[in-house]
Write a protein that holds these residues in place. Structure first.
Motif, mmCIF file in Angstrom:
data_model
loop_
_atom_site.group_PDB
_atom_site.id
_atom_site.type_symbol
_atom_site.label_atom_id
_atom_site.label_comp_id
_atom_site.label_asym_id
_atom_site.label_seq_id
_atom_site.Cartn_x
_atom_site.Cartn_y
_atom_site.Cartn_z
ATOM 1 N N GLU A 223 62.607 74.307 95.574
ATOM 2 C CA GLU A 223 61.664 75.050 96.399
ATOM 3 C C GLU A 223 60.804 74.084 97.192
ATOM 4 O OE1 GLU A 223 57.842 78.063 95.803
ATOM 5 O OE2 GLU A 223 58.929 77.226 94.094
ATOM 6 N N ASP A 224 60.579 74.421 98.454
ATOM 7 C CA ASP A 224 59.736 73.602 99.311
ATOM 8 C C ASP A 224 58.285 73.858 98.977
ATOM 9 O OD1 ASP A 224 58.537 72.135 101.237
ATOM 10 O OD2 ASP A 224 59.243 73.316 102.950
ATOM 11 N N LEU A 225 57.653 72.899 98.303
ATOM 12 C CA LEU A 225 56.261 73.064 97.902
ATOM 13 C C LEU A 225 55.312 72.992 99.084
ATOM 14 C CD1 LEU A 225 56.178 70.848 94.688
ATOM 15 C CD2 LEU A 225 56.321 73.335 94.828
ATOM 16 N N TYR A 226 55.811 72.510 100.214
ATOM 17 C CA TYR A 226 54.936 72.277 101.349
ATOM 18 C C TYR A 226 55.315 73.151 102.541
ATOM 19 C CZ TYR A 226 54.774 68.207 98.356
ATOM 20 O OH TYR A 226 54.714 67.404 97.265
ATOM 21 N N LYS B 287 49.385 69.164 104.014
ATOM 22 C CA LYS B 287 50.061 70.021 103.032
ATOM 23 C C LYS B 287 50.255 69.290 101.716
ATOM 24 C CE LYS B 287 52.450 72.982 106.349
ATOM 25 N NZ LYS B 287 51.700 72.447 107.507
ATOM 26 N N ALA B 288 50.578 68.006 101.778
ATOM 27 C CA ALA B 288 50.754 67.235 100.548
ATOM 28 C C ALA B 288 49.423 67.111 99.802
ATOM 29 C CB ALA B 288 51.303 65.848 100.862
ATOM 30 N N ARG C 45 50.665 59.966 87.521
ATOM 31 C CA ARG C 45 51.845 59.434 88.209
ATOM 32 C C ARG C 45 52.822 60.544 88.566
ATOM 33 N NH1 ARG C 45 51.287 55.282 84.336
ATOM 34 N NH2 ARG C 45 52.957 56.187 83.064
ATOM 35 N N ARG C 46 52.977 61.518 87.673
ATOM 36 C CA ARG C 46 53.896 62.617 87.959
ATOM 37 C C ARG C 46 53.407 63.445 89.146
ATOM 38 N NH1 ARG C 46 53.429 67.630 86.180
ATOM 39 N NH2 ARG C 46 52.058 67.006 84.459
ATOM 40 N N LEU C 47 52.111 63.762 89.156
ATOM 41 C CA LEU C 47 51.564 64.523 90.280
ATOM 42 C C LEU C 47 51.697 63.752 91.583
ATOM 43 C CD1 LEU C 47 48.279 65.994 88.731
ATOM 44 C CD2 LEU C 47 50.421 67.183 89.180
ATOM 45 N N GLU C 48 51.424 62.460 91.538
ATOM 46 C CA GLU C 48 51.533 61.647 92.753
ATOM 47 C C GLU C 48 52.965 61.596 93.255
ATOM 48 O OE1 GLU C 48 47.857 58.453 92.166
ATOM 49 O OE2 GLU C 48 49.845 57.990 91.333
ATOM 50 N N ALA C 49 53.935 61.490 92.339
ATOM 51 C CA ALA C 49 55.340 61.430 92.749
ATOM 52 C C ALA C 49 55.819 62.758 93.309
ATOM 53 C CB ALA C 49 56.207 61.008 91.559
ATOM 54 N N GLU C 50 55.406 63.853 92.670
ATOM 55 C CA GLU C 50 55.875 65.172 93.089
ATOM 56 C C GLU C 50 55.251 65.632 94.399
ATOM 57 O OE1 GLU C 50 56.790 66.948 88.602
ATOM 58 O OE2 GLU C 50 55.045 67.658 89.741
ATOM 59 N N THR C 51 54.038 65.170 94.688
ATOM 60 C CA THR C 51 53.364 65.613 95.915
ATOM 61 C C THR C 51 53.259 64.509 96.964
ATOM 62 O OG1 THR C 51 51.176 65.054 94.992
ATOM 63 C CG2 THR C 51 52.002 67.307 94.637
ATOM 64 N N LYS C 52 53.746 63.303 96.622
ATOM 65 C CA LYS C 52 53.708 62.163 97.555
ATOM 66 C C LYS C 52 52.271 61.883 98.006
ATOM 67 C CE LYS C 52 58.436 62.870 99.218
ATOM 68 N NZ LYS C 52 58.749 63.900 98.215
ATOM 69 N N THR C 53 51.401 61.777 97.028
ATOM 70 C CA THR C 53 49.986 61.515 97.293
ATOM 71 C C THR C 53 49.477 60.424 96.373
ATOM 72 O OG1 THR C 53 49.323 63.229 95.717
ATOM 73 C CG2 THR C 53 49.516 63.893 98.050
ATOM 74 N N GLN C 54 48.225 60.068 96.568
ATOM 75 C CA GLN C 54 47.530 59.133 95.677
ATOM 76 C C GLN C 54 46.285 59.832 95.149
ATOM 77 O OE1 GLN C 54 45.883 55.679 97.594
ATOM 78 N NE2 GLN C 54 45.269 54.705 95.676
ATOM 79 N N ILE C 55 46.084 59.784 93.822
ATOM 80 C CA ILE C 55 44.938 60.419 93.187
ATOM 81 C C ILE C 55 44.007 59.325 92.676
ATOM 82 C CG2 ILE C 55 44.148 61.994 91.377
ATOM 83 C CD1 ILE C 55 46.979 63.185 91.347
ATOM 84 N N ILE C 56 42.767 59.332 93.156
ATOM 85 C CA ILE C 56 41.783 58.329 92.766
ATOM 86 C C ILE C 56 40.760 58.999 91.854
ATOM 87 C CG2 ILE C 56 40.054 56.684 93.571
ATOM 88 C CD1 ILE C 56 41.567 56.669 96.271
#
Length: 349
Positions: A38-41, A112-113, A83-94
């Motif tokens: 499914e396209d999350l974005y 969207k990401a 790391r899982r959230l960052e990989a799945e959404t192609k983002t960086q969480i600080i």
């Protein structure tokens, strides 16, 4: 799925229906059909709910408050959740360093990401918040002399006129100065949480309460009849008075939806159960949720009581009526100078 009462999920300020896929439909799929994730974005306007800024390098970011007690849930064991959230959404969480306060920041190459990642983080926080013991509750103080007087008479009759074998100790009764109508409970974990919740309550005055007051003029409530919160009247934890007030029911339901949409409350019920706690097994010996003492009983310390005789003798007891003049965001385990709970925020009606 009941099409009239579908399962709902709140994400941010949006409510989504959860669609169920039948097993038969799955079996009809061609086994050779390739799996397509499914396209999350996919194109939508959900990112407009958030303040997302463009920063240097064409990146996008959003910063938002999360109580520090929930940082560990977002990071996960050895950082696996982040790391899982960052990989799945192609983002960086600080996330702020351990032992410090501050906002969480999400950065990504697209709005969207960033939106998708923030929604996932908010779901983690919502789930973690729902597992915390509540710290506050929205309440209507019951200050009318009629209600207090009839409540004291009810307490005296239960203690003196019913069989001794009922074992209803006086400490199980709510204190007259703390009599209140409960709308719903909430867990506020830090000063920012408390500030945001108090501000939200103020905003609800104009958007929710004023239109209802315009229709009814004033809000009257009547306390009449008894109910209990568990299945067996021989083993009751909480005995409460029933509340009659359609306008207050409307206000309570809409307030709960607004607090759900803001991520403070997890949706559990279709409607608010208006009630006034009279006897609570956790009040035993004055060390409990009534705020009379700072010490808190262990969760397994409840000792139920037999309410069958009370229900038979006072099941239709009329505690009187009162006009609702204010709604409080009350602090659990607290006592103000007037004997009621300390108010983190309140609105006048």
């Amino acid at each position: 799925m009941d099409v009239l009462s579908p399962e709902l999920m709140w994400i941010g300020t949006r409510c989504y229906r959860v669609n169920q896929v039948s097993e038969q439909s799955e079996l009809q799929q061609d086994e050779n059909t390739p799996y397509v994730e499914e396209d999350l974005y996919e194109e939508d306007d959900r990112e407009t709910d958030y303040d997302i800024q463009m920063v240097d390098g064409g990146k996008f970011q959003t910063s938002f408050h999360v109580p520090s007690v929930f940082f560990a849930m977002i990071i996960g064991s050895k950082g696996t959740t982040r790391r899982r959230l960052e990989a799945e959404t192609k983002t960086q969480i600080i996330v702020p360093k351990q032992g410090t306060e501050g906002d969480i920041t999400v950065k990504g190459s697209s709005r969207k990401a960033v939106t998708a990642c923030r929604q996932r983080v908010e779901l983690i926080v919502l789930g973690a918040r729902s597992r915390q013991q509540f710290t506050h509750f929205l309440s209507v103080p019951l200050t009318a002399n009629e209600i207090k007087t009839k409540y004291v008479k009810f307490r005296e009759k239960v203690l003196t006129e019913l069989p001794v074998g009922l074992s209803i100790d006086e400490s199980l009764f709510q204190k007259p100065d703390k009599l209140h109508l409960t709308l719903f409970t909430i867990s506020l974990m830090d000063n920012e949480d408390r500030s945001q919740a108090a501000l939200l309550l103020q905003q609800c005055r104009e958007t929710i309460i004023d239109p209802i007051l315009a229709s009814y003029g004033s809000i009257e409530i009547r306390l009449r009849g008894l109910e209990y919160m568990n299945d067996d009247p021989h083993a009751v934890d909480v005995l409460y008075a029933k509340v009659e007030s359609e306008p207050l029911q409307q206000i309570a339901d809409q307030l709960m939806l607004r607090f759900i949409a803001s991520g403070f409350v997890q949706e559990k019920y279709d409607r608010v159960k208006l009630h006034v706690t009279l006897i609570n097994s956790l009040f035993r010996d004055g060390i409990a949720v009534d705020g009379s003492e700072e010490q808190q009983q262990p969760r397994n310390s409840r000792v139920t009581f037999d309410a069958t005789t009370i229900l038979r003798e006072f099941g239709h007891y009329d505690f009187g009526s009162q006009r609702v003049t204010d709604i409080h965001l009350s602090q659990r385990y607290s006592t103000a100078c007037d004997g009621y709970y300390e108010a983190t925020g309140f609105i006048k009606l």
